[in-house]
Design a protein around this motif. Structure first.
Motif, mmCIF file in Angstrom:
data_model
loop_
_atom_site.group_PDB
_atom_site.id
_atom_site.type_symbol
_atom_site.label_atom_id
_atom_site.label_comp_id
_atom_site.label_asym_id
_atom_site.label_seq_id
_atom_site.Cartn_x
_atom_site.Cartn_y
_atom_site.Cartn_z
ATOM 1 N N SER A 1 98.598 53.591 77.736
ATOM 2 C CA SER A 1 97.326 53.123 77.918
ATOM 3 C C SER A 1 97.198 52.283 79.182
ATOM 4 O O SER A 1 98.022 52.369 79.857
ATOM 5 N N SER B 1 95.927 48.317 74.094
ATOM 6 C CA SER B 1 95.916 49.479 73.629
ATOM 7 C C SER B 1 94.981 50.043 72.647
ATOM 8 O O SER B 1 94.693 49.378 71.684
ATOM 9 N N ASN B 2 94.191 51.261 72.832
ATOM 10 C CA ASN B 2 93.493 51.887 71.593
ATOM 11 C C ASN B 2 93.990 52.439 70.593
ATOM 12 O O ASN B 2 93.536 52.556 69.557
ATOM 13 N N GLN C 1 91.686 48.207 65.055
ATOM 14 C CA GLN C 1 91.010 47.102 64.888
ATOM 15 C C GLN C 1 90.876 46.513 63.481
ATOM 16 O O GLN C 1 91.106 47.307 62.470
#
Length: 202
Positions: free
Chosen positions: A85, A143-144, A148
């Motif tokens: 990322s 980083s995705n 979350q």
């Protein structure tokens, strides 16, 4: 001990080979072999301190190239991989911290002594910690791939889970490098004394 450019190149190639062999987990070796990249950059900083301008960029480019070839070899787009990322760019300062740790040790070491061993432990612990915080922290926060919501408590827990394994692997490879350094240094001294003794008798 001063080294020739040929010796420096030989050390560089040996370190690059170790990084390649362990970073791609070649089937020639055990699949459980750990990545030696962190130790390679630390040892390179120690042995190749005066060759930073060419050695560090080439090692860095080699690490990226290995990752690129391995990921694409799996049929995955490089930038779509879980580990890649915007945080991937933080590997540059992370690996640089390891190089600087080895370089600092090279400047302050006092030959084969207990004080040098202590300095080596300090240099490795500090530089490896900085490297870990940069690499792990950038991945966690940028980083995705990390779900979350993010929190400092979760990040610290993640640090605790992975820090010691990374430290152990790096220390293991650096220890092998240190042992080789001692053996080569002692061999050079023995050969030097033998040559000096031979000259005195002529």
């Amino acid at each position: 001990m001063a080294m020739t450019q040929t010796q420096r190149l030989g050390i560089f190639l040996a370190l690059a080979l170790v990084m390649t062999a362990t970073r791609v987990h070649l089937s020639l070796f055990n699949h459980d072999v750990r990545d030696a990249s962190w130790a390679v950059f630390f040892l390179a900083g120690f042995w190749l301190r005066g060759s930073f301008r060419w050695a560090f960029p080439l090692l860095m480019a080699g690490a990226v190239l290995i990752d690129y070839l391995v990921i694409n070899g799996q049929g995955i787009d490089f930038w779509s991989h879980y580990c890649v990322s915007v945080a991937y760019w933080f590997l540059i300062p992370a690996y640089l911290s390891l190089w600087m740790g080895g370089s600092w040790l090279a400047r302050h070491q006092r030959g084969l002594s207990l004080s040098t061993l202590g300095l080596a432990a300090v240099a490795l612990l500090v530089s490896q910690l900085v490297c870990y915080v940069l690499s792990n922290g950038s991945f966690y926060w940028l980083s995705n791939s990390v779900p979350q919501p993010r929190s400092f408590s979760a990040w610290f827990a993640n640090l605790g889970d992975w820090y010691l394994p990374f430290l152990g692997t790096t220390a293991f490879y650096v220890g092998i490098g240190a042992l080789l350094h001692v053996l080569v240094t002692q061999l050079a001294r023995t050969l030097g004394h033998t040559a000096a003794s031979r000259d005195l008798h002529h």
